[in-house]
Design a protein around this motif. Structure first.
Motif, short mmCIF file in Angstrom:
data_model
loop_
_atom_site.label_atom_id
_atom_site.label_comp_id
_atom_site.label_asym_id
_atom_site.label_seq_id
_atom_site.Cartn_x
_atom_site.Cartn_y
_atom_site.Cartn_z
N ASN A 180 -26.25 -31.65 -25.46
CA ASN A 180 -25.35 -31.94 -24.19
C ASN A 180 -26.04 -32.97 -23.04
OD1 ASN A 180 -23.46 -30.26 -25.45
ND2 ASN A 180 -23.82 -28.48 -24.26
N GLY B 254 -28.84 -34.67 -17.77
CA GLY B 254 -29.59 -35.13 -18.55
C GLY B 254 -31.05 -34.77 -18.49
N TRP C 151 -29.55 -27.95 -15.73
CA TRP C 151 -28.64 -28.01 -17.01
C TRP C 151 -27.40 -26.78 -16.87
CZ3 TRP C 151 -32.21 -28.52 -21.84
CH2 TRP C 151 -32.72 -29.81 -21.78
N ASN D 18 -23.30 -37.98 -20.23
CA ASN D 18 -23.56 -36.57 -20.02
C ASN D 18 -23.71 -36.22 -18.51
OD1 ASN D 18 -26.05 -38.29 -22.12
ND2 ASN D 18 -24.87 -36.54 -22.86
N GLY E 276 -28.13 -35.07 -23.77
CA GLY E 276 -28.30 -36.59 -24.34
C GLY E 276 -29.33 -36.74 -25.30
#
Length: 329
Positions: free
Chosen positions: A130, A90, A114, A87, A132
């Motif tokens: 995305n 995360g 993010w 990822n 995790g």
């Protein structure tokens, strides 16, 4: 077996016989070796779990769903042992006290971590996956509980169990509310539910982007904003009130109109659904890349083959083909 006898097993006072273990496994729809996993022996109390529910939800139903959440987490962890997470960004703990006690600041920080673009979040489930997180959907058998979430650092990714019965707009808000708990809260406080809602409001409806659209609010305008921002009309109305773009009197009038038209139970303008894909891809990896069949996967997950098919594979569009399984797009 009596409840008293089961209680003795649970508290380590009495050891069940092999036959009793087989009966328990059959009733709980797992294999007998499920009970001997180190994960199964730990005590997972409700303090590890965040729940979005109504006050009328029963403790019995909560305990059932907590057990389901933990069983799913244990089973999925067996699958994750064969893969390496990749990822780009995360989940991480963002102490709300280090953000001036302001949940909105935490929400802006996570959007930045993010790398989310300005504007509405197109797929809540996708951004969670995305990062995790594992999202699971199930029929809770009640409309009084929307979701449970759990993150046992650092053993496993956060897991979100969402009620199939709730509409997409509420599901999106509920999941981000739970994300707020996961990243902000380590211990229960009397403000945590309010903070999680403040987090969800800023994450899904950033103040500097949504505020210009929340003046001169009517029901028709709320309905027109809903498909773009992908949240409920009621959420948009609350956001307008919180940001001061409408008066308390206007909020009360519109809230009354929403109730009179039955919109509190079913709003107009449907939002397209979102479905989890990460677990499906994980199972596909075990079938196609690692060469497991249903029997092998059931053994890894400590679940009966029939229940693996019923509870995981059928709902993920896997179909039998020449004795094996394939993913149906």
């Amino acid at each position: 077996m009596s409840q008293g006898e089961i209680s003795k097993f649970e508290n380590g006072i009495k050891i069940p016989s092999d036959e009793q273990v087989r009966r328990l496994a059959s009733h709980l729809r797992v294999t007998t070796d499920f009970f001997y996993l180190s994960e199964s022996k730990r005590d997972f109390g409700s303090g590890c779990v965040y729940t979005r529910k109504r006050q009328s939800a029963t403790e019995t139903k909560l305990r059932q769903l907590l057990a389901l959440l933990n069983m799913r987490r244990i089973q999925i962890k067996q699958l994750l042992a064969a893969v390496t997470p990749n990822n780009e960004c995360g989940f991480e703990y963002l102490d709300i006290d280090e953000h001036d006690g302001d949940a909105s600041k935490v929400a802006r920080a996570l959007r930045a971590i993010w790398k989310l673009p300005p504007g509405p979040v197109q797929s809540v489930i996708q951004i969670i996956e995305n990062a995790g997180g594992i999202v699971l959907r199930a029929d809770f058998g009640t409309d009084k509980i929307d979701a449970l979430s759990q993150w046992l650092l650092p053993a496993a990714p956060p897991i979100f169990l969402i009620n199939n019965r709730i509409p997409t707009d509420r599901m999106r808000w509920t999941l981000i509310h739970e994300v707020g708990h996961i990243v902000m809260h380590r211990f229960p406080t009397d403000r945590m539910e309010r903070e999680a809602d403040e987090f969800a409001a800023e994450f899904l409806l950033p103040a500097n982007q949504i505020k210009p659209h929340l003046y001169d609010i009517t029901l028709a305008k709320l309905a027109s904003l809903k498909p773009f921002w992908r949240v409920a009309m009621s959420a948009l109305l609350r956001r307008a009130a919180d940001l001061g773009t409408i008066t308390p009197r206007t909020k009360q009038y519109l809230w009354t109109q929403i109730g009179m038209r039955g919109y509190r139970k079913h709003e107009p303008v449907e939002i397209p659904g979102e479905e989890p894909t990460l677990l499906r891809e994980l199972i596909k990896f075990h079938f196609e890349r690692l060469g497991h069949d249903v029997q092998g996967l059931a053994k890894i997950m400590r679940i009966r083959e029939s229940d693996l098919i019923d509870e995981y594979l059928t709902n993920m569009n896997f179909k039998s083909e020449n004795g094996g399984l394939r993913l149906v797009n």
